[in-house]
Design an enzyme around this catalytic site. Structure first.
Site, PDB file in Angstrom:
ATOM      1  N   LYS A   1       2.216  -0.537  14.228  1.00 22.06           N
ATOM      2  CA  LYS A   1       2.606  -1.516  13.216  1.00 22.06           C
ATOM      3  C   LYS A   1       3.069  -2.847  13.789  1.00 22.06           C
ATOM      4  CE  LYS A   1       3.031  -1.350   9.233  1.00 22.06           C
ATOM      5  NZ  LYS A   1       3.994  -0.686   8.365  1.00 22.06           N
TER       6      LYS A   1
ATOM      7  N   HIS B   1      -7.338 -15.954  -9.339  1.00 24.32           N
ATOM      8  CA  HIS B   1      -7.042 -14.565  -9.739  1.00 24.32           C
ATOM      9  C   HIS B   1      -6.997 -13.643  -8.520  1.00 24.32           C
ATOM     10  CE1 HIS B   1      -8.195 -15.757 -13.942  1.00 24.32           C
ATOM     11  NE2 HIS B   1      -9.029 -16.534 -13.261  1.00 24.32           N
TER      12      HIS B   1
ATOM     13  N   GLU C   1       8.548 -11.898   4.781  1.00 23.98           N
ATOM     14  CA  GLU C   1       9.121 -11.091   3.690  1.00 23.98           C
ATOM     15  C   GLU C   1      10.518 -11.590   3.320  1.00 23.98           C
ATOM     16  OE1 GLU C   1       8.004  -6.666   4.384  1.00 23.98           O
ATOM     17  OE2 GLU C   1       7.786  -7.687   6.299  1.00 23.98           O
TER      18      GLU C   1
ATOM     19  N   SER D   1       7.480  -0.951  14.185  1.00 19.65           N
ATOM     20  CA  SER D   1       8.032   0.137  13.377  1.00 19.65           C
ATOM     21  C   SER D   1       8.615   1.169  14.327  1.00 19.65           C
ATOM     22  CB  SER D   1       6.926   0.751  12.520  1.00 19.65           C
ATOM     23  OG  SER D   1       7.239   2.096  12.226  1.00 19.65           O
TER      24      SER D   1
END
Ligand code: ARG
Length: 463
Positions: free
Chosen positions: A284, A157, A291, A278
């Site tokens: 970042k 979970h 992704e 970024s």
């Protein structure tokens, strides 16, 4: 101008928009090598059977070789007016060798031709994919061995459940990939039958030798039903199905990499080679490759669904709808191969923060099951009761805001008086994972055995 291939029946050429919707050359040009191999096998069979002369067959073979060289060197001019790869090649063949080119299409149709080309293409693609998947398994196994002892939280979970080893976690993907490779190889076995010689749909009256073309093209045997052969695309669907399942696995791994690399988790880091910055936030470091693996899985699954929907309403035999099998499939399988390579790259690149993973592994009373097991093994308490006792001890620890191994023995004895300080020997995360030696369990010892087994299976030496 009316068409060269069927101009006899037609006085005028096609409307521009028909040409536009009909042309498949933009994607079926990828089948050029298979188309030429199929034609060469067909021509030499026609000659061997005395259906065309040996001289014509030689001319055809030489012309086809020349065309192959033109395409490979980028000199070939593909024409949309010539619709597809078959007519582009045949038309160029006529320019190169003259009237003998017209004999190549004897006892053959574009329907069995394209079915053959695409089977060969998918078969070649599977062979390439299998190699990349084996390499990815190797990358994962190497990392698994490196991190055989590293403890991390195991989740159910996505809640901290029990400590596991990072090596064990990585080997889970090696198992998945092994099933994926099995599915692709099953599909390959089933598809390896030769449609060539089925002609348009009914077979042919020419005395062709389908065993000969099968052998020349590496097929196990000719297909047994001409109607099925020209209208079957199961081989594409099975391959996309296997690719979809595999892409789903790689997407789950990619999702884990996204989670693990976020500073809130901080389990692993990717280097500059596999992250981007970024344009506005200087701090970042984004896991773009992970992704995109996740996103491309969606497109691969989409290609499977797309073709199922194209096929599901088609009566036997061939219908032009089937031409739409190639665009999505070729794209999806090429994406798939990039997805596999990117995943292998990230796997080799990733570095675990072992200290942090271990600290997090001990959070949230992850060794509570070890305490319950201790009660069963040392005090002979039934598991259900041990579960209850442990629950009360966890509640005490939680109220005192301490981890289980910091709760005073007296507090535990207040719940179950027979508990001794031997219990502390199972409450650390390292002890917990070391104790999970059941076959398939997470213990470092097991990880080493499994990693060795995989190295052997993959024909590799541990680095
Ligand atoms: N380009 C076609 C395809 O990919 C080849 C077969 C055409 N057959 C036909 N009867 N029009 O499906």
């Amino acid at each position: 101008m009316s068409n060269k291939m069927w101009g006899g029946r037609f006085a005028a050429g096609p409307d521009a928009i028909l040409e536009e919707i009909n042309a498949s050359i933009d994607f079926d040009r990828h089948l050029f090598a298979q188309d030429i191999a199929g034609s060469k096998a067909h021509a030499s069979m026609l000659a061997a059977q005395g259906i065309i002369t040996a001289a014509d067959a030689d001319k055809i073979a030489q012309g086809l070789d020349a065309i192959l060289a033109e395409i490979e060197s980028g000199k070939f001019k593909f024409s949309r007016a010539l619709e597809d790869i078959h007519m582009n090649v045949e038309s160029r063949l006529a320019e190169l060798i003259g009237p003998a080119a017209g004999r190549l299409h004897t006892a053959r149709s574009r329907n069995d031709q394209v079915a053959t080309d695409f089977r060969l293409y998918i078969r070649d693609t599977i062979d390439g994919l299998d190699k990349s998947l084996a390499d990815l398994q190797l990358a994962l196994t190497e990392k698994a061995l490196q991190y055989a002892d590293s403890v991390m939280p195991g989740f159910t979970h996505l809640q901290t459940a029990q400590p596991v080893t990072f090596g064990h976690h990585l080997l889970a993907y090696v198992e998945m990939l092994s099933r994926d490779r099995g599915r692709l190889s099953d599909a390959r076995k089933r598809m390896n039958e030769n449609p060539l010689g089925s002609a348009a749909l009914a077979g042919t009256s020419f005395p062709i030798d389908r065993d000969m073309t099968s052998k020349a093209l590496g097929f196990d045997r000719p297909t047994a039903n001409s109607l099925d052969a020209v209208s079957d695309r199961d081989f594409v669907l099975e391959t996309l199905g296997a690719a979809s399942i595999c892409a789903m696995h790689l997407s789950r791994f990619a999702e884990e990499i996204v989670i693990w690399t976020t500073p809130a988790f901080g389990f692993v880091a990717l280097s500059d080679k596999f992250t981007t910055g970024s344009s506005i936030m200087p701090q970042k470091r984004n896991p773009d490759a992970a992704e995109l693996v996740r996103a491309k899985a969606g497109k691969i699954i989409g290609a499977l669904v797309q073709l199922l929907v194209v096929m599901k309403g088609l009566p036997l035999a061939y219908a032009k709808d089937m031409q739409e099998d190639k665009d999505g499939t070729i794209r999806a399988l090429s994406d798939f191969s990039v997805v596999i390579a990117a995943t292998a790259g990230m796997t080799r690149d990733l570095a675990a923060d072992e200290k942090r993973m271990k600290a997090m592994a001990g959070d949230a009373y992850s060794t509570a099951t070890d305490l319950a097991d201790w009660l069963v093994q040392k005090l002979n308490i039934p598991f259900r009761e041990a579960h209850h006792i442990t629950g009360s001890i966890v509640a005490k620890a939680s109220a005192a805001n301490v981890p289980l191994h910091r709760l005073p023995l007296a507090d535990m004895q207040a719940v179950e008086k027979r508990i001794t300080d031997d219990v502390f020997s199972v409450l650390s995360v390292s002890k917990s994972v070391a104790s999970r030696v059941s076959y398939g369990g997470t213990a470092p010892k097991n990880v080493r055995v499994q990693a060795k087994r995989w190295f052997k299976k993959l024909g590799a030496d541990p680095k």
